[in-house]
Design a protein around this motif. Structure first.
Motif, short mmCIF file in Angstrom:
data_model
loop_
_atom_site.label_atom_id
_atom_site.label_comp_id
_atom_site.label_asym_id
_atom_site.label_seq_id
_atom_site.Cartn_x
_atom_site.Cartn_y
_atom_site.Cartn_z
N LEU A 3 42.92 44.64 41.72
CA LEU A 3 44.00 44.96 42.12
C LEU A 3 44.08 45.31 43.56
O LEU A 3 43.26 46.40 43.82
CB LEU A 3 44.91 46.21 41.36
CG LEU A 3 45.31 45.88 40.17
CD1 LEU A 3 45.83 47.29 39.28
CD2 LEU A 3 46.41 44.95 39.90
N ILE A 245 44.45 39.64 34.51
CA ILE A 245 45.15 40.23 35.51
C ILE A 245 46.09 39.31 36.36
O ILE A 245 47.38 39.59 36.71
CB ILE A 245 44.61 41.28 36.52
CG1 ILE A 245 43.50 42.21 35.68
CG2 ILE A 245 45.27 42.05 37.72
CD1 ILE A 245 44.26 43.28 35.06
N LEU A 249 50.32 39.34 36.90
CA LEU A 249 50.93 39.10 38.39
C LEU A 249 51.59 37.78 38.55
O LEU A 249 52.82 37.66 38.96
CB LEU A 249 49.94 39.29 39.30
CG LEU A 249 48.93 40.62 39.43
CD1 LEU A 249 47.90 40.47 40.37
CD2 LEU A 249 49.98 41.60 39.51
N GLU A 255 51.83 44.92 41.06
CA GLU A 255 50.58 45.75 40.94
C GLU A 255 50.69 47.17 40.48
O GLU A 255 50.01 47.76 39.68
CB GLU A 255 49.75 45.57 42.31
CG GLU A 255 49.11 44.05 42.59
CD GLU A 255 47.87 44.17 43.41
OE1 GLU A 255 47.47 45.28 43.97
OE2 GLU A 255 47.46 43.02 43.64
#
Length: 285
Positions: A3, A245, A249, A255
């Motif tokens: 992130l 991840i 997104l 985030e």
């Protein structure tokens, strides 16, 4: 890290602190430090309020023994970042009383409590230990059950030079952060360190709703992809990858949302083990 906010989403005071410490140590700040300074009011202050006494406060367990419990927790989760870090901290804090390469060097009481933290519903493992000693070990367990999950979800990595500088700083300062870095939002005591952590991450105002975070923590019903992702965080965090991840997104989640839901699932799983272990301590001991 996975992130970008954990690298670059800090308040001005935290950014200046990170730059200053990197210059002084000539080593970039470890991922765990960057992560903890990202959202101090949401997670960090409550987690560190628990960590400092759990790891360096008065205890039945020595500092080296508590680092040993942190090391074996990392081994359980297959988290190389935490395992390497706490293996080094055992060497620093134990003063030779425990050899991290020889588990049998730990005293029998420590071996028993280590097994109990892996199976907190088995009261027989701690039958001969004082209740306070068991509770202190459970507090250690909460901290590292959370941190290992965060490390695996966010892809923490050790860079060259970070191990020695980072572990020595942790040991020297006893897991304390400068207070001015943690001053964010109103702090209200909810009845103890565990309840403060529970409230900060699951109930306090944030980008995501308390209902979403509570479901992430407890395994309640959630829309996809949150349902599958938070189950990974709780149950098999070592299976989280860069693609995991990226897919979150790509579905339009921010985030900050990913950070909060990860923290909620991690804290929820850790507190479930704590609550299980607490119930296993016979009353009146």
């Amino acid at each position: 890290m996975r992130l970008s906010i954990l690298d670059r989403g800090h308040r001005t005071r935290a950014m200046l602190f990170l730059k200053m410490t990197a210059i002084m140590s000539r080593v970039d700040n470890p991922d765990i430090v960057k992560t903890l300074l990202c959202r101090p009011g949401f997670l960090t202050r409550a987690l560190l309020d628990l960590t400092v006494p759990a790891m360096r406060g008065p205890s039945y367990w020595t500092a080296g023994e508590r680092e040993y419990l942190a090391m074996t927790t990392a081994q359980r989760y297959e988290c190389s970042f935490c395992f390497v870090t706490h293996t080094e901290l055992v060497r620093i804090a134990a003063h030779g009383e425990i050899d991290p390469d020889q588990p049998d060097s730990a005293r029998p009481e420590l071996q028993s409590i280590r097994r109990f933290l892996d199976a907190p519903d088995n009261a027989d493992l701690v039958a001969g230990l004082p209740a306070q000693a068991v509770l202190e070990a459970l507090h250690v367990g909460v901290v590292w059950n959370v941190v290992n999950r965060l490390a695996l979800a966010f892809g923490f990595e050790l860079q060259e030079g970070q191990l020695q500088s980072g572990t020595r700083a942790l040991h020297r300062f006893g897991y304390r952060f400068p207070a001015f870095l943690l001053a964010e939002g109103l702090h209200i005591d909810r009845g103890g360190l565990i309840e403060n952590l529970r409230h900060a991450v699951l109930d306090a105002p944030a980008t995501t709703s308390p209902a979403l975070r509570t479901s992430a923590a407890t395994g309640g019903s959630l829309p996809e992809p949150w349902q599958s992702y938070t189950a990974l965080v709780r149950d098999t965090p070592s299976r989280i990858t860069d693609d995991t991840i990226k897919q979150l997104l790509a579905t339009g989640h921010f985030e900050d949302e990913v950070f909060e839901m990860t923290a909620a699932a991690a804290v929820g799983a850790a507190l479930h083990e704590f609550d299980t272990g607490r119930r296993a301590i016979p009353s009146g001991r």
